[in-house]
Every structure is written in C-alpha cells, then in structure tokens.
Design a protein around this motif. Structure first.
Motif, PDB file in Angstrom:
ATOM      1  N   GLU A 195       0.828  -1.212   0.000  1.00 25.02           N
ATOM      2  CA  GLU A 195       0.000   0.000   0.000  1.00 25.02           C
ATOM      3  C   GLU A 195       0.871   1.276   0.000  1.00 25.02           C
ATOM      4  OE1 GLU A 195      -2.704  -0.109   3.233  1.00 25.02           O
ATOM      5  OE2 GLU A 195      -3.281  -2.210   2.884  1.00 25.02           O
ATOM      6  N   THR A 196       0.255   2.424  -0.378  1.00 23.98           N
ATOM      7  CA  THR A 196       0.947   3.730  -0.377  1.00 23.98           C
ATOM      8  C   THR A 196       1.146   4.228   1.058  1.00 23.98           C
ATOM      9  OG1 THR A 196      -0.006   4.275  -2.513  1.00 23.98           O
ATOM     10  CG2 THR A 196       0.850   6.105  -1.199  1.00 23.98           C
ATOM     11  N   SER A 197       2.343   4.623   1.400  1.00 21.72           N
ATOM     12  CA  SER A 197       2.618   5.144   2.750  1.00 21.72           C
ATOM     13  C   SER A 197       2.206   6.620   2.831  1.00 21.72           C
ATOM     14  CB  SER A 197       4.101   5.000   3.070  1.00 21.72           C
ATOM     15  OG  SER A 197       4.459   3.638   3.112  1.00 21.72           O
ATOM     16  N   PHE A 198       1.746   7.014   4.002  1.00 21.34           N
ATOM     17  CA  PHE A 198       1.375   8.421   4.240  1.00 21.34           C
ATOM     18  C   PHE A 198       1.560   8.704   5.724  1.00 21.34           C
ATOM     19  CE2 PHE A 198      -2.390   6.009   5.174  1.00 21.34           C
ATOM     20  CZ  PHE A 198      -3.022   6.692   6.201  1.00 21.34           C
ATOM     21  N   MET A 199       1.331   9.982   6.115  1.00 24.23           N
ATOM     22  CA  MET A 199       1.408  10.371   7.529  1.00 24.23           C
ATOM     23  C   MET A 199       0.103  11.102   7.855  1.00 24.23           C
ATOM     24  SD  MET A 199       4.419  12.301   9.635  1.00 24.23           S
ATOM     25  CE  MET A 199       4.270  13.840   8.741  1.00 24.23           C
ATOM     26  N   ARG A 200      -0.703  10.477   8.758  1.00 24.70           N
ATOM     27  CA  ARG A 200      -2.006  11.043   9.110  1.00 24.70           C
ATOM     28  C   ARG A 200      -1.825  12.408   9.803  1.00 24.70           C
ATOM     29  NH1 ARG A 200      -6.416   7.777   9.242  1.00 24.70           N
ATOM     30  NH2 ARG A 200      -5.142   5.931   9.758  1.00 24.70           N
ATOM     31  N   GLY A 201      -2.666  13.356   9.429  1.00 26.59           N
ATOM     32  CA  GLY A 201      -2.618  14.699  10.022  1.00 26.59           C
ATOM     33  C   GLY A 201      -1.946  15.713   9.128  1.00 26.59           C
ATOM     34  N   ASP A 202      -0.906  15.316   8.348  1.00 20.12           N
ATOM     35  CA  ASP A 202      -0.278  16.225   7.367  1.00 20.12           C
ATOM     36  C   ASP A 202      -1.137  16.152   6.117  1.00 20.12           C
ATOM     37  OD1 ASP A 202       1.294  17.813   5.827  1.00 20.12           O
ATOM     38  OD2 ASP A 202       2.952  16.371   5.665  1.00 20.12           O
ATOM     39  N   THR A 203      -2.323  16.770   6.210  1.00 19.87           N
ATOM     40  CA  THR A 203      -3.362  16.580   5.193  1.00 19.87           C
ATOM     41  C   THR A 203      -2.990  17.216   3.860  1.00 19.87           C
ATOM     42  OG1 THR A 203      -4.520  18.577   5.881  1.00 19.87           O
ATOM     43  CG2 THR A 203      -5.089  16.530   7.010  1.00 19.87           C
ATOM     44  N   ASN A 204      -2.211  18.318   3.883  1.00 19.16           N
ATOM     45  CA  ASN A 204      -1.882  18.998   2.615  1.00 19.16           C
ATOM     46  C   ASN A 204      -0.550  18.517   2.053  1.00 19.16           C
ATOM     47  OD1 ASN A 204      -0.182  20.136   4.437  1.00 19.16           O
ATOM     48  ND2 ASN A 204      -0.959  22.239   4.258  1.00 19.16           N
ATOM     49  N   ASP A 205       0.046  17.458   2.707  1.00 20.14           N
ATOM     50  CA  ASP A 205       1.240  16.799   2.173  1.00 20.14           C
ATOM     51  C   ASP A 205       2.386  17.801   2.005  1.00 20.14           C
ATOM     52  OD1 ASP A 205       2.910  14.850   1.244  1.00 20.14           O
ATOM     53  OD2 ASP A 205       1.938  14.638  -0.733  1.00 20.14           O
ATOM     54  N   ASP A 206       2.572  18.712   3.062  1.00 20.04           N
ATOM     55  CA  ASP A 206       3.664  19.684   2.962  1.00 20.04           C
ATOM     56  C   ASP A 206       4.806  19.357   3.920  1.00 20.04           C
ATOM     57  OD1 ASP A 206       2.565  20.268   5.392  1.00 20.04           O
ATOM     58  OD2 ASP A 206       2.222  22.412   4.979  1.00 20.04           O
ATOM     59  N   GLY A 207       4.700  18.215   4.626  1.00 17.26           N
ATOM     60  CA  GLY A 207       5.771  17.780   5.510  1.00 17.26           C
ATOM     61  C   GLY A 207       5.673  18.341   6.909  1.00 17.26           C
ATOM     62  N   SER A 208       4.587  19.070   7.260  1.00 16.37           N
ATOM     63  CA  SER A 208       4.475  19.630   8.616  1.00 16.37           C
ATOM     64  C   SER A 208       3.044  19.468   9.111  1.00 16.37           C
ATOM     65  CB  SER A 208       4.870  21.112   8.616  1.00 16.37           C
ATOM     66  OG  SER A 208       4.010  21.856   7.777  1.00 16.37           O
ATOM     67  N   PHE A 209       2.903  19.495  10.476  1.00 24.50           N
ATOM     68  CA  PHE A 209       1.609  19.368  11.120  1.00 24.50           C
ATOM     69  C   PHE A 209       1.263  20.734  11.730  1.00 24.50           C
ATOM     70  CE2 PHE A 209      -0.955  18.233  14.926  1.00 24.50           C
ATOM     71  CZ  PHE A 209      -2.010  17.569  14.297  1.00 24.50           C
ATOM     72  N   ASP A 210       0.366  21.503  11.035  1.00 25.24           N
ATOM     73  CA  ASP A 210       0.064  22.854  11.525  1.00 25.24           C
ATOM     74  C   ASP A 210      -1.379  23.186  11.191  1.00 25.24           C
ATOM     75  OD1 ASP A 210       0.088  23.341   8.776  1.00 25.24           O
ATOM     76  OD2 ASP A 210       2.146  24.095   8.809  1.00 25.24           O
ATOM     77  N   SER A 261      -2.635  24.846   8.847  1.00 24.35           N
ATOM     78  CA  SER A 261      -3.027  24.764   7.425  1.00 24.35           C
ATOM     79  C   SER A 261      -3.650  23.411   7.105  1.00 24.35           C
ATOM     80  CB  SER A 261      -1.812  25.026   6.538  1.00 24.35           C
ATOM     81  OG  SER A 261      -0.833  24.009   6.720  1.00 24.35           O
ATOM     82  N   ASP A 262      -3.278  22.383   7.876  1.00 22.64           N
ATOM     83  CA  ASP A 262      -3.860  21.051   7.616  1.00 22.64           C
ATOM     84  C   ASP A 262      -5.334  21.038   7.993  1.00 22.64           C
ATOM     85  OD1 ASP A 262      -1.431  19.632   6.765  1.00 22.64           O
ATOM     86  OD2 ASP A 262      -0.754  20.021   8.826  1.00 22.64           O
ATOM     87  N   ALA A 263      -5.706  21.701   9.141  1.00 20.88           N
ATOM     88  CA  ALA A 263      -7.117  21.747   9.525  1.00 20.88           C
ATOM     89  C   ALA A 263      -7.901  22.549   8.508  1.00 20.88           C
ATOM     90  CB  ALA A 263      -7.255  22.356  10.921  1.00 20.88           C
ATOM     91  N   ILE A 264      -7.317  23.686   8.021  1.00 24.10           N
ATOM     92  CA  ILE A 264      -7.989  24.503   6.996  1.00 24.10           C
ATOM     93  C   ILE A 264      -8.181  23.679   5.726  1.00 24.10           C
ATOM     94  CG2 ILE A 264      -7.729  26.566   5.554  1.00 24.10           C
ATOM     95  CD1 ILE A 264      -6.196  27.831   7.894  1.00 24.10           C
ATOM     96  N   TYR A 265      -7.214  22.808   5.392  1.00 20.20           N
ATOM     97  CA  TYR A 265      -7.310  21.957   4.198  1.00 20.20           C
ATOM     98  C   TYR A 265      -8.506  21.012   4.319  1.00 20.20           C
ATOM     99  CZ  TYR A 265      -5.642  19.050   0.322  1.00 20.20           C
ATOM    100  OH  TYR A 265      -5.526  18.358  -0.868  1.00 20.20           O
ATOM    101  N   ILE A 266      -8.703  20.470   5.570  1.00 19.74           N
ATOM    102  CA  ILE A 266      -9.851  19.561   5.800  1.00 19.74           C
ATOM    103  C   ILE A 266     -11.151  20.319   5.602  1.00 19.74           C
ATOM    104  CG2 ILE A 266     -11.055  18.154   7.516  1.00 19.74           C
ATOM    105  CD1 ILE A 266      -8.324  17.523   8.755  1.00 19.74           C
ATOM    106  N   LEU A 267     -11.245  21.552   6.215  1.00 25.12           N
ATOM    107  CA  LEU A 267     -12.494  22.322   6.127  1.00 25.12           C
ATOM    108  C   LEU A 267     -12.769  22.718   4.681  1.00 25.12           C
ATOM    109  CD1 LEU A 267     -12.087  24.558   9.319  1.00 25.12           C
ATOM    110  CD2 LEU A 267     -13.616  22.599   9.012  1.00 25.12           C
TER     111      LEU A 267
END
Length: 563
Positions: free
Chosen positions: A472-487, A489-495
């Motif tokens: 399967e494809t690897s990912f990191m939950r929470g870094d929703t915009n795939d920019d390498g950081s948890f901030d 902007s990820d919550a705004i991406y979800i909304l």
C-alpha cells in the motif's frame, strides 16, 4: 388419499382456504397441507381471527385409505408329489396358507385344500387373500403329480430248455408276449423276439417296459439250448488298452463276450477275470476256458493294459496371496500351509522352489509346487505372491514459512529456498514442487505444494507458505496537505474539502485524523484539539510514514512526503 406404498399412512395435500374480513386477520389450522396421516378419517379445522378478536372456524375431513393388497407368507409357487401306490393320481399337501397385510388383518382361502387328490400332470391351486380394507391378492401354486411307479409286466414265459437238433447249433423258439399295466401309455420292447432262431447256450430274454414318465420295468426269462458238439471259442477280444478311472488306481474294463459253440453240452465256460472287473494299473491276462461234457477243453486269452493318466492332486494351496510390505522394508514374508498332495496310485516326489515364510520383494513372485506320482505323472501348482508397497514416502528438509517485502515498483518479490528431499522404504521415486525456487510471488500468501511419489505410486504432499507483505501507499495522518508539517493549514485543508467543494485530495486517508473511515468536520476539530488544546494526536500512521492499519473505504493513491 391412498396410503404410501409399504406404509400404513398417507400424505394429504390441499390448497389453503381464503379469508375475507374488514380488518387484517390470521388463519391457523391443526394440520397443514402435506402432513402424513395414519389410516382412517381425520378432521382438519381452520380458524380465522380478525384484529377485533372475532373468529370463525371451518373444517373438512381427510381420509387415508388402505390401497395395498395383502400378501402370503408361506405359499410356494410349485409343489411336486408322486402318485399314490397302485393309483393313477396323487395326494398333494401343503401348510395352511397364511395371509398378512401391512395395515391390518387378512384372511386366506384356496381353490383346493391341502390333502386334495390331483391327476397325473400339472394342476393349479389358486390362493386368495382379502385384507380388512377389502383389497384382494391372489397367488397360484402349480401342483405336479408325477407317476412314480414303474409299469407292471405280467404273464412272463417260464424258462425254456431245448436240445439243438443234430448237426445244428440253433433252434427256433417261440413264446407268448407278456402283458403290461400302467397309468400312462407304455412301450414294451425285448432283446429277443418270439420265433427267433436261438443258438446253443443260455440266453436271457429281457422285456423292458417304459411309460411316458420314463419309469422303467424289466422282466426276463431264460432260453437254454443244449449242444452236443465240441466247444469252440470265437470272437475273443483283441488286447485292450484303457486309461484309469478318475481318482482310482485302475479301471473297470468291459468287453464283448466271446462266443462258445459246441455240438455237445458245455460243462463250463470260465474266464480268469470277469468281464466288468476292476483292473489295476498295468497288464492283466484274461483267459477264457470252455469244457464240454466229454472233457474237451479249449482256451483263449487277451491282454488288458490299464494306463495311469492322472497326475497327483495338489490341494490346500491358494492361487494368490496379497500382503503389504513390512514397515520400513521393501518387501515382506509370506506364509501359507503346506499343501495336501494325493494321488490315485501313490506319490513319488514333491518339490517347491520357495518354502513358506520366505521374504518376497515388492511386486509379483511365483512359487511353484511339482508333485510326481509312482507312474511318472507330474502336476504343478503355481502360487502368485503379490507384495504391495503401502508405505508413503516421507518429505524431509521442508522449507519453513517465508515472509518477503515486495518491490515498491512491481509489488512482487522473488523467493528462494533449498530444495526439499524425501526418504522411502524402497529405492526410486521423485519429488516435485508446485512452484520452483526463484519464482516471483505477488502480494499475499501463496502455498507451495511439495509432493513425493515413490515407485509404487504412493504419494505424500506437504506445503510451506510464501508471504509477500502489503504494497500500500505510505502516508502520515494529520499532514493533510502533504507539505511535511503538522500545523493549522492542515485543519484549513480539511475544512476546505468538506465545505468548499475543493477537489478530492490524492490521499483521503491522511485527512481521517480520528481513523473512523470518514472525512468530516470532526477530523478538523480533532486536529485543532491536538494542535492547541493538548488533545490526542492523530491515529497511526503518525509521526512517520506508514499504511492505514484499519480497513475502510478511504484510499491513498499518492503521497509525496513519503517514499
């Protein structure tokens, strides 16, 4: 309805009745269509109850009828009896017929009673059985009266003695033909007819009566013609060669009697061995001697040679023995009882190529017994010993389960292993695998079958498992915009995805922060709590790349931040 064949019950079927009412109603019954009922009449009642509690009943009767005929327990198809002595008919007897029925009683009657008198030939006795339901069954017995008495020959002539005229060796003799009594037509014959020219000597005139049943009666008288001339022996048999009678060391030998003529009375005609005597194997000289009243004697001889043609009889041996191999050995020992060997004249030698208890290899082996009698006749008996290999081969060095990481591009992996081997109680055989070492395997578990086959065709199959891990494809939950950081902007991406109709992200699994299988506002709230209020961090994979451990309908087609 008729009963089920062979059963005192029957199946009744019907269509369910309809119910009409102003409100919803239920319909119940004490029996349902297709029920098995015993013989007799049964009341089927339907009850309809509406929503107001009003009820109505309706009934009908179901009758199961015995439709099977009764049968007889002790009636025979054919009986034979002989005629009563002195009569042209006979008495036939039989056990009182017993009728039976599967579903009740039955009575039996017969067209004739036991002890009835029947004429010679075939007669019919008809037995009738009627059960309680009136079903009727018939059975016919053929009565055969056999004429068991031979015909009666009466008024046989008395023995006759005559002198032959001088210069003649015969004289015409006549007598009254005897009479015959019998229940059927009779044929009367004789070996000599009245008025025949009868030669010198004692002659037995035999009358034979045969009736239509083949019964035979014989009666005889003698005609003696005395001779006054020198005896002569003629018609002596030639030397006789015969084989022994089966099972005997000799044979009964008969021949045509020689003729003895003379112009005087015969004092005696004797044979050293009687016609029809039992002759032992070998040569025997038979001598006839005729002596007239004047003491003149004449002798003639012939030889009887009895040849033993029967070989010894070998019994008590099977023709074939089939046995399994001894465990761990390529063969087995076979045992049998010593044979019983008999011969009509005697045994000389007995030999066999293999004794009981010998060890025989896998396959077929022939044991031969040879017996020779005192007259050099030989007999053989072959015993086929078949030893069957019933032992399966054993697989050794079976590889342990193999677990592999797939190639990230092809999602496959190559598995290598040491080839397994096998051992067996007999040499030869082969071992195969369903897939060879060095094969390429796809993601998942694959059973590699290993089959060992020995020379007898016995097989053993075992397996080991090759498992290729998930691709399967690897990912990191929470870094929703795939920019390498948890901030934030990820919550705004979800909304933005949930409320603004943004394009579907390439990795929806990274937006499902609470790992409930859905992307919704709860995931944005989850992100804010973790980021600002010390709430729980996103579910795995978090902090490093990985695959979703929880099966759901969300996909992750690509994720740039993870290899």
């Amino acid at each position: 309805f008729d009963n089920i064949e062979g059963n005192c019950a029957g199946i009744a079927t019907w269509e369910t009745p309809a119910v009409q009412d102003c409100s919803e109603s239920t319909l119940t019954s004490n029996y349902s269509s297709g029920t098995v009922f015993a013989l007799g009449t049964h009341l089927v009642t339907y009850t309809a109850t509406d929503a107001a509690g009003n009820s109505a009943e309706s009934s009908f009767e179901v009758t199961i009828v015995d439709a099977e005929a009764p049968f007889f327990l002790n009636v025979q198809a054919e009986l034979s009896f002989f005629t009563t002595p002195g009569q042209c008919d006979g008495v036939a007897t039989w056990d009182l017929p017993q009728a039976a029925d599967l579903c009740g009683g039955a009575t039996a009657t017969s067209s004739h009673g036991s002890g009835s008198v029947f004429p010679i030939g075939v007669s019919e006795v008809i037995h009738t059985a009627i059960d309680d339901a009136g079903n009727e069954g018939n059975f016919t017995t053929l009565i055969t009266i056999i004429d068991g008495e031979a015909p009666t020959i009466s008024n046989m002539p008395l023995d006759v003695t005559l002198d032959a005229p001088l210069g003649s060796c015969s004289v015409p003799v006549t007598w009254d033909t005897p009479t015959v009594d019998d229940c059927t037509e009779v044929t009367l014959t004789s070996n000599i007819a009245p008025g025949s020219e009868i030669s010198i000597g004692i002659h037995v005139v035999v009358y034979t009566a045969i009736d239509l049943q083949g019964n035979i009666a014989e009666s005889f008288f003698t005609v003696t013609v005395l001779d006054v001339e020198q005896p002569q022996i003629s018609g002596m048999p030639a030397d006789i060669v015969v084989t022994n009678e089966f099972g005997l060391c000799g044979a009964v030998v008969s021949w045509d009697e020689p003729s003895v003529t003379d112009c005087s009375d015969l004092a005696s005609v004797t044979a050293s061995l009687a016609n029809g005597s039992f002759f032992e194997v070998g040569d025997s000289l038979v001598t006839y001697t005729a002596i007239d009243t004047y003491g003149n004697e004449t002798s003639a001889s012939f030889n009887v040679n009895v040849v033993d043609k029967d070989g010894p009889v070998i019994s008590g041996l099977p023709t074939q023995i089939e046995i399994p191999n001894y465990p761990g050995q390529c063969g087995s020992s076979a045992f049998w009882s010593d044979p019983v060997i008999t011969d009509n004249c005697g045994i000389d030698t007995i030999q066999s190529n293999t004794p009981p208890g010998s060890f025989f290899p896998i396959g077929e082996s022939t044991v031969t017994y040879i017996a020779v009698d005192v007259n050099a006749n030989a007999s053989t008996h072959n015993l086929l010993v078949i030893v069957t290999d019933t032992e399966n081969p054993q697989i050794v060095n079976l590889p342990a389960p193999i677990s592999l990481i797939p190639d990230s591009v092809t999602c496959t992996a190559v598995a290598n292993w040491l080839e397994p081997g096998f051992i067996d109680n007999c040499p030869g055989g082969s071992i195969t695998t369903s897939l060879p070492s060095g094969s390429t395997f796809s993601v998942g578990s694959t059973d590699v079958m290993v089959t060992a086959t020995d020379e007898a065709g016995n097989t053993t199959t075992e397996s080991f498992t090759v498992t290729v891990e998930s691709c399967e494809t690897s990912f990191m939950r929470g870094d929703t915009n795939d920019d390498g950081s948890f901030d934030i902007s990820d919550a705004i991406y979800i909304l933005g995805y949930v409320f603004s109709g943004a394009a579907e992200p390439p990795c929806l699994d990274s937006l499902d922060e609470n790992d409930d299988g859905f992307v919704q506002i709860a995931d944005a709230i989850y992100h804010f709590n973790a980021l600002f209020l010390g709430g729980p961090l996103p579910e795995a994979p978090w902090g490093s790349c990985g695959v979703d451990p929880t099966p759901d309908s969300l996909d992750c087609e690509s994720y740039q931040s993870c290899p």
